[in-house]
Design an enzyme around this catalytic site. Structure first.
Site, PDB file in Angstrom:
ATOM      1  N   ILE A 160     -20.897 -44.119  73.853  1.00  0.00           N
ATOM      2  CA  ILE A 160     -19.939 -44.837  72.968  1.00  0.00           C
ATOM      3  C   ILE A 160     -18.831 -44.253  72.297  1.00  0.00           C
ATOM      4  O   ILE A 160     -17.724 -44.363  72.207  1.00  0.00           O
ATOM      5  CB  ILE A 160     -20.665 -46.000  72.073  1.00  0.00           C
ATOM      6  N   THR A 238     -19.579 -49.335  63.862  1.00  0.00           N
ATOM      7  CA  THR A 238     -19.866 -50.312  65.001  1.00  0.00           C
ATOM      8  C   THR A 238     -21.121 -49.938  65.638  1.00  0.00           C
ATOM      9  O   THR A 238     -21.548 -50.287  66.606  1.00  0.00           O
ATOM     10  CB  THR A 238     -18.898 -50.321  66.295  1.00  0.00           C
ATOM     11  N   ALA A 239     -21.859 -49.064  64.928  1.00  0.00           N
ATOM     12  CA  ALA A 239     -23.368 -48.474  65.333  1.00  0.00           C
ATOM     13  C   ALA A 239     -24.422 -49.554  64.878  1.00  0.00           C
ATOM     14  O   ALA A 239     -24.722 -50.300  65.297  1.00  0.00           O
ATOM     15  CB  ALA A 239     -23.339 -47.077  64.970  1.00  0.00           C
ATOM     16  N   ARG A 240     -24.742 -49.081  63.415  1.00  0.00           N
ATOM     17  CA  ARG A 240     -25.922 -49.966  62.907  1.00  0.00           C
ATOM     18  C   ARG A 240     -25.535 -49.862  61.275  1.00  0.00           C
ATOM     19  O   ARG A 240     -25.085 -48.857  60.814  1.00  0.00           O
ATOM     20  CB  ARG A 240     -27.288 -49.286  62.983  1.00  0.00           C
ATOM     21  N   ASP A 264     -18.451 -53.893  61.914  1.00  0.00           N
ATOM     22  CA  ASP A 264     -19.297 -54.869  62.864  1.00  0.00           C
ATOM     23  C   ASP A 264     -20.497 -55.043  62.560  1.00  0.00           C
ATOM     24  O   ASP A 264     -21.276 -56.070  63.407  1.00  0.00           O
ATOM     25  CB  ASP A 264     -18.674 -54.290  64.300  1.00  0.00           C
ATOM     26  N   GLU A 269     -28.299 -57.468  58.019  1.00  0.00           N
ATOM     27  CA  GLU A 269     -27.719 -58.567  58.966  1.00  0.00           C
ATOM     28  C   GLU A 269     -28.750 -59.664  59.546  1.00  0.00           C
ATOM     29  O   GLU A 269     -29.578 -59.190  60.235  1.00  0.00           O
ATOM     30  CB  GLU A 269     -26.577 -58.061  59.959  1.00  0.00           C
ATOM     31  N   HIS A 287     -21.112 -58.305  64.377  1.00  0.00           N
ATOM     32  CA  HIS A 287     -22.032 -57.660  65.515  1.00  0.00           C
ATOM     33  C   HIS A 287     -21.447 -58.099  66.939  1.00  0.00           C
ATOM     34  O   HIS A 287     -22.601 -58.580  67.606  1.00  0.00           O
ATOM     35  CB  HIS A 287     -23.626 -57.758  65.062  1.00  0.00           C
ATOM     36  N   GLY A 289     -19.896 -55.893  69.123  1.00  0.00           N
ATOM     37  CA  GLY A 289     -19.635 -54.944  69.837  1.00  0.00           C
ATOM     38  C   GLY A 289     -19.521 -55.121  71.518  1.00  0.00           C
ATOM     39  O   GLY A 289     -18.964 -54.713  72.270  1.00  0.00           O
ATOM     40  N   SER A 290     -20.827 -55.734  72.015  1.00  0.00           N
ATOM     41  CA  SER A 290     -21.040 -55.658  73.446  1.00  0.00           C
ATOM     42  C   SER A 290     -20.760 -57.184  73.896  1.00  0.00           C
ATOM     43  O   SER A 290     -21.066 -57.236  74.885  1.00  0.00           O
ATOM     44  CB  SER A 290     -22.546 -55.332  73.668  1.00  0.00           C
TER      45      SER A 290
HETATM   46  C1  DGY Z   1     -26.784 -52.611  71.125  1.00  0.00           C
HETATM   47  O1  DGY Z   1     -27.001 -52.977  72.447  1.00  0.00           O
HETATM   48  O2  DGY Z   1     -27.600 -52.025  70.406  1.00  0.00           O
HETATM   49  C2  DGY Z   1     -25.829 -53.516  70.441  1.00  0.00           C
HETATM   50  O3  DGY Z   1     -25.881 -53.400  69.276  1.00  0.00           O
HETATM   51  C3  DGY Z   1     -26.029 -54.937  70.805  1.00  0.00           C
HETATM   52  O4  DGY Z   1     -24.758 -55.201  71.028  1.00  0.00           O
END
Ligand code: DGY
Length: 321
Positions: A160, A238-240, A264, A269, A287, A289-290
């Site tokens: 990513i 956008t990770a954790r 994000d 959360e 959250h 991202g995906s």
């Molecule tokens: C993941 O796949 O780890 C993402 O954070 C979920 O969108």
């Protein structure tokens, strides 16, 4: 009795994924899509051969040890797997898979959205417009941080992070990265390797966090590292959420050390630190991202590919243990 394995699915799935699941397996579904407690997971897993879970379920060592004997595989609908105690699963002889690669682009897109949204004060503009407070164009109205041609530092240059670097090149940014190890040239995407965070942080007009959650990355972005960034820098996560020390980030956003943040993901959360809601210079997303139809389908199909491989006695395409 059917010979199809029985899968305990902890959350509602995208329709196309559900259709394929029900074609090939028996399944205990969660149509209401509520988040299960540990006891509900143990109950749901009763008589099942595998669990298809998501990051909203914490599969701790204690829970994994108490799972029914018949559960032999856990497929998580995520690339992140910090919610599953892998050593505990391994001790029980279980296999675990995740969903790498298919969400790289969608997540990097959201990282770029967070970067742009934070830098260009998108939240303030939207709010002004929606609340009817916009009285017209003005030369100094909502002036933000210029993005094109600036310097971006990426912490965590996995798949990513690399997708983020490719996007940043489209904005003519100079990209630096800091990673556990230097990548081969063909994976660097033209980014410049920094041996340490200390070397990279002073160079970051923008900092994007793209490393996985782990003991080593817990509260990685703390007061000391924020102080090492240039004044007026913009932080993107956008990770954790656990990568960020919220007290330190909120203090830096309040005190003007940082111009803005685009977030994000959040520690704890969906119960985010309530102080974020009051920060005008925080561009916040839940959250996502995906969260594209294509990506969520691809993630679900990956879970099924791994389950298929397991029950056919083949190697898992995305086996973690
Ligand atoms: C993941 O796949 O780890 C993402 O954070 C979920 O969108």
């Amino acid at each position: 009795m059917s010979s199809q394995p029985l899968i305990f699915v902890t959350r509602a799935l995208p329709p196309d994924v559900n259709t394929r699941l029900l074609r090939d397996y028996r399944a205990k579904l969660n149509p209401d899509d509520g988040t299960y407690s540990a006891e509900e997971i143990l109950e749901g897993a009763e008589d099942c051969d595998a669990i298809l879970c998501t990051p909203t379920e914490k599969l701790t060592a204690e829970l994994i040890e108490r799972l029914p004997e018949g559960v032999r595989m856990i497929a998580t609908f995520s690339v992140g797997h910090e919610h599953i105690d892998l050593p505990a699963a391994e001790r029980r002889g279980m296999r675990v898979s995740n969903t790498p690669d298919v969400l790289n682009d969608a997540t990097a897109d959201i990282a770029m959205l967070c970067l742009l949204g934070a830098a260009r004060r998108a939240h303030e503009g939207q709010t002004m417009l929606r609340e009817g407070r916009w009285v017209g164009w003005a030369t100094t109205q909502l002036t933000g941080v210029h993005v094109t041609g600036k310097r971006l530092g990426i912490f965590g240059m996995g798949r990513i992070g690399q997708a983020m670097a490719r996007r940043a090149k489209g904005f003519e940014m100079t990209v630096y990265y800091c990673n556990r190890r230097r990548l081969p040239l063909e994976q660097e995407q033209g980014a410049i390797y920094c041996e340490s965070a200390e070397e990279m942080l002073p160079l970051c007009d923008f900092l994007s966090l793209n490393a996985p959650a782990s003991d080593e990355t817990y509260h990685w972005l703390n007061a000391e590292r924020i102080a090492a960034l240039p004044d007026g820098a913009v932080v993107v996560n956008t990770a954790r959420g656990t990568l960020v020390d919220d007290d330190a980030l909120i203090a830096a956003l309040n005190g003007g050390k940082l111009a803005a943040a685009g977030l994000d993901v959040f520690e704890g959360e969906p119960k985010i630190d309530p102080r974020y809601r009051g920060l005008e210079n925080a561009f916040l997303l839940p959250h996502m991202g995906s969260a594209t139809v294509e990506t969520r389908n691809a993630m679900g199909f990956k879970c099924l590919d791994n389950l298929d491989a397991f029950f056919a006695g083949r190697a898992l395409p995305d086996g973690l243990v």
